[in-house]
Design an enzyme around this catalytic site. Structure first.
Site, PDB file in Angstrom:
ATOM      1  N   SER A  35     -12.738  -5.413  -4.993  1.00  0.00           N
ATOM      2  CA  SER A  35     -11.489  -4.745  -4.619  1.00  0.00           C
ATOM      3  C   SER A  35     -11.072  -5.000  -3.176  1.00  0.00           C
ATOM      4  CB  SER A  35     -11.576  -3.239  -4.873  1.00  0.00           C
ATOM      5  OG  SER A  35     -12.424  -2.618  -3.936  1.00  0.00           O
ATOM      6  N   LYS A  93     -11.806   1.515   0.872  1.00  0.00           N
ATOM      7  CA  LYS A  93     -10.429   1.037   0.749  1.00  0.00           C
ATOM      8  C   LYS A  93      -9.798   0.967   2.134  1.00  0.00           C
ATOM      9  CE  LYS A  93     -10.564   1.249  -3.782  1.00  0.00           C
ATOM     10  NZ  LYS A  93     -11.084   0.079  -4.420  1.00  0.00           N
TER      11      LYS A  93
END
Length: 185
Positions: A35, A93
Site C-alpha cells: 500500500s 499511511k
C-alpha cells in the site's frame, strides 16, 4: 573493590534505564504490504518514533501534517473491514488532509483535498478497479484523512473514513532494511 562494584551497578542501572527509554520511544517495524509502494516496499524494516506522538510515551505531541507518514492502530471501521487480519497490528499511511480541510472522493477513488487532486505515486494496475461511494466533507476535529501511496493496493480513509488522531502510534524515521536502501524516509 566496593567502589568498583558500586560503579558497575551504576553503569548497569544506567544501561537498563537507557534500554527501557529506547524501547519505549522507538521500535523496529516490518512493512508487510504494497500500500505504500514506492515509498516503502514489502519487507522493508523501519525505525519508528513513538516518542513525539503524544500517545502515552512522549511529553510532546507533534500534530500530524499533510504529507506525514503515520503508524496507527486500526479504528473500529477498519477492524470491521479487515476482520481478524487487523488484529493488534499497526497500519501505515500518508496524511492527505487534516482537520478542517475539505476532502472529496470520486467514484473511481480519486481524492481531492481543497479541490486539488492527491494522486498516488505508483503506476496504475490493470484489471478490475475498485469503486467507491462518492463523498465530500470536512475532516472533523481530532481526525485526519489518510491514504496509501499506492491507492489501488490500499484500504484507507476512502473505505473506512477519517482516522482519530489519538490512534496515531508513531512515525517512520529511517529505513534500516534492506541495507541498500538504508536512509531517511
Amino acid at each position: 573493590a566496593a567502589v568498583t562494584a558500586t560503579a558497575a551497578a551504576a553503569l548497569g542501572s544506567t544501561f537498563a534505564a537507557l534500554a527501557l527509554f529506547f524501547s519505549s520511544c522507538f521500535s523496529l517495524t516490518y512493512i508487510p504490504t504494497t500500500s505504500m509502494v514506492p515509498t516503502l516496499q514489502p519487507g522493508d524494516v523501519v525505525l519508528q518514533d513513538r516518542f513525539f506522538t503524544g500517545t502515552g510515551f512522549g511529553p510532546v505531541f507533534l500534530r500530524p501534517r499533510a504529507g506525514d507518514l503515520v503508524f496507527f492502530d486500526a479504528p473500529p471501521a477498519l477492524k470491521s473491514l479487515a476482520g481478524a487480519a487487523a488484529g493488534d497490528r499497526q497500519f501505515l499511511k500518508r496524511v492527505a488532509a487534516v482537520e478542517g480541510e475539505v476532502v472529496r472522493v470520486s467514484e473511481t477513488g480519486d481524492v481531492y483535498v481543497k479541490g486539488i487532486p492527491r494522486p498516488g505515486v505508483c503506476p496504475p494496475k490493470s484489471g478490475r478497479k475498485q469503486t467507491f461511494a462518492e463523498a465530500q466533507g470536512r475532516v472533523p476535529r481530532g481526525t485526519i484523512y489518510v491514504l496509501g501511496d499506492c491507492p489501488q493496493n490500499s484500504v484507507d480513509s476512502r473505505a473506512w473514513g477519517n482516522l482519530p488522531v489519538d490512534l496515531v502510534t508513531g512515525r517512520p524515521l529511517v529505513r534500516i532494511w534492506p541495507l541498500d536502501r538504508f536512509g531517511r524516509i
